[in-house]
Scaffold this motif. Structure first.
Motif, PDB file in Angstrom:
ATOM      1  N   THR A  38     -12.742 -16.742  43.969  1.00  0.00           N
ATOM      2  CA  THR A  38     -14.132 -16.468  43.616  1.00  0.00           C
ATOM      3  C   THR A  38     -15.120 -17.219  44.496  1.00  0.00           C
ATOM      4  OG1 THR A  38     -14.021 -18.236  41.949  1.00  0.00           O
ATOM      5  CG2 THR A  38     -13.551 -15.981  41.213  1.00  0.00           C
ATOM      6  N   LEU A  39     -14.675 -18.261  45.192  1.00  0.00           N
ATOM      7  CA  LEU A  39     -15.549 -19.053  46.051  1.00  0.00           C
ATOM      8  C   LEU A  39     -16.216 -18.224  47.140  1.00  0.00           C
ATOM      9  CD1 LEU A  39     -13.185 -22.108  46.553  1.00  0.00           C
ATOM     10  CD2 LEU A  39     -15.419 -22.216  45.453  1.00  0.00           C
ATOM     11  N   TYR A  40     -15.584 -17.138  47.550  1.00  0.00           N
ATOM     12  CA  TYR A  40     -16.106 -16.328  48.640  1.00  0.00           C
ATOM     13  C   TYR A  40     -17.271 -15.439  48.216  1.00  0.00           C
ATOM     14  CZ  TYR A  40     -12.341 -17.673  51.796  1.00  0.00           C
ATOM     15  OH  TYR A  40     -11.501 -18.387  52.613  1.00  0.00           O
ATOM     16  N   PHE A  41     -17.492 -15.327  46.909  1.00  0.00           N
ATOM     17  CA  PHE A  41     -18.562 -14.473  46.403  1.00  0.00           C
ATOM     18  C   PHE A  41     -19.683 -15.331  45.821  1.00  0.00           C
ATOM     19  CE2 PHE A  41     -14.513 -12.270  46.200  1.00  0.00           C
ATOM     20  CZ  PHE A  41     -14.797 -11.095  46.886  1.00  0.00           C
ATOM     21  N   SER A  42     -20.892 -14.797  45.790  1.00  0.00           N
ATOM     22  CA  SER A  42     -22.049 -15.586  45.375  1.00  0.00           C
ATOM     23  C   SER A  42     -21.897 -16.077  43.934  1.00  0.00           C
ATOM     24  CB  SER A  42     -23.333 -14.766  45.519  1.00  0.00           C
ATOM     25  OG  SER A  42     -23.356 -13.692  44.604  1.00  0.00           O
ATOM     26  N   HIS A  43     -22.322 -17.306  43.717  1.00  0.00           N
ATOM     27  CA  HIS A  43     -22.273 -17.918  42.397  1.00  0.00           C
ATOM     28  C   HIS A  43     -23.218 -19.118  42.380  1.00  0.00           C
ATOM     29  CE1 HIS A  43     -19.314 -20.038  44.881  1.00  0.00           C
ATOM     30  NE2 HIS A  43     -19.494 -21.093  44.111  1.00  0.00           N
ATOM     31  N   LYS A  44     -23.555 -19.571  41.201  1.00  0.00           N
ATOM     32  CA  LYS A  44     -24.409 -20.742  41.074  1.00  0.00           C
ATOM     33  C   LYS A  44     -23.574 -22.003  41.183  1.00  0.00           C
ATOM     34  CE  LYS A  44     -28.087 -18.742  38.217  1.00  0.00           C
ATOM     35  NZ  LYS A  44     -28.796 -18.821  36.909  1.00  0.00           N
ATOM     36  N   ARG A  45     -24.082 -22.973  41.929  1.00  0.00           N
ATOM     37  CA  ARG A  45     -23.354 -24.233  42.100  1.00  0.00           C
ATOM     38  C   ARG A  45     -24.357 -25.351  42.387  1.00  0.00           C
ATOM     39  NH1 ARG A  45     -17.903 -25.756  43.395  1.00  0.00           N
ATOM     40  NH2 ARG A  45     -17.352 -23.562  43.146  1.00  0.00           N
ATOM     41  N   LYS A  46     -24.036 -26.533  41.907  1.00  0.00           N
ATOM     42  CA  LYS A  46     -24.881 -27.693  42.183  1.00  0.00           C
ATOM     43  C   LYS A  46     -24.566 -28.206  43.583  1.00  0.00           C
ATOM     44  CE  LYS A  46     -25.484 -29.026  37.358  1.00  0.00           C
ATOM     45  NZ  LYS A  46     -25.234 -30.052  36.309  1.00  0.00           N
ATOM     46  N   ILE A  47     -25.600 -28.318  44.393  1.00  0.00           N
ATOM     47  CA  ILE A  47     -25.467 -28.549  45.824  1.00  0.00           C
ATOM     48  C   ILE A  47     -26.361 -29.708  46.265  1.00  0.00           C
ATOM     49  CG2 ILE A  47     -25.980 -27.533  48.099  1.00  0.00           C
ATOM     50  CD1 ILE A  47     -23.475 -26.349  46.910  1.00  0.00           C
ATOM     51  N   ILE A  48     -25.902 -30.442  47.281  1.00  0.00           N
ATOM     52  CA  ILE A  48     -26.734 -31.417  47.969  1.00  0.00           C
ATOM     53  C   ILE A  48     -26.803 -31.026  49.444  1.00  0.00           C
ATOM     54  CG2 ILE A  48     -24.819 -33.007  48.434  1.00  0.00           C
ATOM     55  CD1 ILE A  48     -28.431 -34.041  47.659  1.00  0.00           C
ATOM     56  N   GLU A  49     -27.986 -31.110  50.020  1.00  0.00           N
ATOM     57  CA  GLU A  49     -28.120 -30.834  51.452  1.00  0.00           C
ATOM     58  C   GLU A  49     -28.009 -32.141  52.210  1.00  0.00           C
ATOM     59  OE1 GLU A  49     -31.066 -28.693  54.726  1.00  0.00           O
ATOM     60  OE2 GLU A  49     -31.504 -28.531  52.565  1.00  0.00           O
ATOM     61  N   ARG A  50     -27.036 -32.199  53.129  1.00  0.00           N
ATOM     62  CA  ARG A  50     -26.797 -33.416  53.908  1.00  0.00           C
ATOM     63  C   ARG A  50     -26.526 -33.036  55.362  1.00  0.00           C
ATOM     64  NH1 ARG A  50     -21.988 -37.164  51.942  1.00  0.00           N
ATOM     65  NH2 ARG A  50     -23.483 -37.726  50.292  1.00  0.00           N
ATOM     66  N   HIS A  51     -27.319 -33.563  56.266  1.00  0.00           N
ATOM     67  CA  HIS A  51     -27.169 -33.288  57.698  1.00  0.00           C
ATOM     68  C   HIS A  51     -27.141 -31.785  57.989  1.00  0.00           C
ATOM     69  CE1 HIS A  51     -26.441 -37.529  57.839  1.00  0.00           C
ATOM     70  NE2 HIS A  51     -25.210 -37.448  57.357  1.00  0.00           N
ATOM     71  N   GLY A  52     -27.958 -31.042  57.264  1.00  0.00           N
ATOM     72  CA  GLY A  52     -28.035 -29.606  57.489  1.00  0.00           C
ATOM     73  C   GLY A  52     -26.934 -28.801  56.824  1.00  0.00           C
TER      74      GLY A  52
END
Length: 302
Positions: free
Chosen positions: A205-219
């Protein structure tokens, strides 16, 4: 008579190389991570030897920092195709003092996989390992032959590779040496997705869009839900929920996501067609130096 299609040609070429591997080596293994390229390669291997079982064990080098969705899929897929899975553990390599774990916010176990892989090859006496690397992914991988010779230390010399004229492959080796074999060398990311669509291959399922908590680091858009990435105090307020998907699946500490609403194969194919960054552009481990991938490959990496 209709002409052979592009995908039919690539499939035929890959199956030929898979059969050559089985013919030339005594104990080959197929490297399997639960990522799309290794899935396609295992799918092709099953086709190549059907109705017999494919003559390769699946070898997964487990960093211990994998996405749970990928591990769930791995176990399901292995059972589905009736394969035998061998797992090499990076955590075991750390516990035994074979490798030293990196420290700090940007620590990753990705590079540590090399020692675990070489130890697994020696333990199980594999004389060839099939990998899902493609030449379009990264400049070091573009240098690889289909049959990539490795010396007794597992090292790769990009300046000393064997010619492969007329698709004649030379798998001769001295005792202790082995080969990496890349049946998907001539495939592109688009070819992989079009083949997945054609064959209706199920994916994590990782390959398809889903909601996830993310941090942006070094782009890079990095996962924070697995807990494998230590956050700096100043980063914690910046964690946000985004709609993303992953173009490539690997160690969670260095695998970046992309913002995407693509939830079907057709939508992903359209998205890949419009992309201006390669899928390896989302991998933080490739950005450590200009020659990061080639340096790792010379040491014995995939």
């Amino acid at each position: 008579m209709s002409a052979i299609t592009h995908l039919q040609f690539l499939e035929s070429e890959a199956i030929y190389i898979l059969r050559e591997t089985a013919a030339q080596f005594q104990k080959p293994a197929l490297l399997f991570s639960g990522g799309k390229d290794s899935i396609v390669m295992a799918w092709l291997a099953r086709k190549a030897f059907y109705p017999a079982r494919m003559p390769f064990k699946l070898l997964h080098v487990d960093t211990g920092h994998n996405f749970p969705e990928a591990m769930t899929y791995r176990d399901w897929f292995v059972k589905e195709i009736g394969a035998q899975l061998v797992v090499g553990s990076v955590q075991k390599s750390i516990d035994e003092g074979r490798v030293q774990e990196e420290k700090g916010a940007n620590a990753s176990r990705n590079k540590l996989q090399t020692v675990t892989l070489l130890d697994s090859i020696e333990e199980h006496q594999f004389d060839a390992c099939l990998g899902g690397g493609r030449r379009d992914e990264e400049k070091a991988r573009a240098k690889e032959r289909f049959f990539s010779h490795r010396d007794e230390f597992g090292q790769w010399d990009p300046k000393n590779q064997r010619p492969e004229l007329w698709n004649i492959f030379n798998g001769r080796k001295h005792f202790g040496e082995h080969f990496r074999v890349f049946p998907l060398s001539n495939w592109t990311e688009m070819d992989i997705w079009q083949y997945i669509r054609q064959e209706e291959i199920p994916l994590p399922t990782l390959y398809f869009s889903h909601k996830r908590k993310i941090i942006e680091r070094h782009g890079q858009l990095l996962d924070t839900e697995t807990g494998f990435i230590p956050l700096l105090d100043e980063e914690k307020p910046n964690v946000k929920e985004m709609i993303i998907r992953f173009r490539t699946v690997g160690d969670a500490t260095c695998t970046g996501a992309v913002e995407s609403t693509a939830s079907t194969i057709d939508e992903i194919v359209a998205e890949v067609a419009a992309a201006r960054q390669t899928e390896r552009g989302t991998r933080a481990d490739d950005k450590r130096s200009e020659t990061a991938m080639e340096d790792r490959k010379k040491e014995g990496y995939f």
